[in-house]
Design a protein around this motif. Structure first.
Motif: not given
Length: 171
Positions: A77-104
């Motif tokens: 989970v990667i918190p930012d000022a307005e949104k939260v990014y998250y992913y499963q797996g390693l960031p170097t894998d080609a299959t890893t997809q990042i998604q975003k959501t909020d703090y609600s």
């Protein structure tokens, strides 16, 4: 105390006027009482107690046994000022997809609840804050971990691979 001074009107001749009494009040006891009351209320008032979040840290002693963490049971989970990014797996894998959501409560909380329900007690959250994240964002995310009942989480510095994954996604 109060004093009453009486002047005699002392002029000779003219009209006779009645004597007027002027009052003079000594305010020293009133000021003393005021300071005593201020001191009393300052010393007996309970100030707001700080609210402390419990954070368990591992021992500094090195152990030879390290429990392996499976990437399939880990959410980054990667918190930012307005949104939260998250992913499963390693960031170097080609299959890893990042998604975003909020703090609600319909955002990151539902994601954490769903993964906890699907994976179980071995579910681990890795928190990597961006440079734009504020202290409040980290506290909100740690609160979400407590609300969802996740006891296994780690706080790390964000690595260049995760930053590149965010930039590449364009979210």
């Amino acid at each position: 105390m109060a004093e009453i001074s009486q002047d005699g009107g002392g002029k000779k001749g003219g009209k006779k006027r009645s004597k007027k009494a002027s009052t003079k009040i000594d305010m020293t006891p009133m000021v003393d009482l005021g300071f005593l009351l201020i001191t009393f209320f300052m010393l007996t008032t309970t100030l707001a107690k700080p609210v402390v979040m419990e954070l368990n840290m591992p021992d500094k002693t090195e152990t030879e046994e390290k429990s392996p963490v499976k990437m399939s049971e880990t959410l980054t989970v990667i918190p930012d000022a307005e949104k939260v990014y998250y992913y499963q797996g390693l960031p170097t894998d080609a299959t890893t997809q990042i998604q975003k959501t909020d703090y609600s409560n319909k955002g990151i909380r539902t994601i954490l609840f769903d993964l906890k329900k699907r994976i179980g007690d071995n579910f681990t959250i890795v928190i990597k804050a961006t440079k734009g994240a504020k202290y409040k964002n980290m506290v909100d995310l740690l609160d979400e971990c407590v609300i969802t009942g996740n006891k296994r989480y780690a706080i790390l510095e964000i690595d260049p691979d995760s930053e590149a994954l965010i930039k590449k996604s364009g979210l």
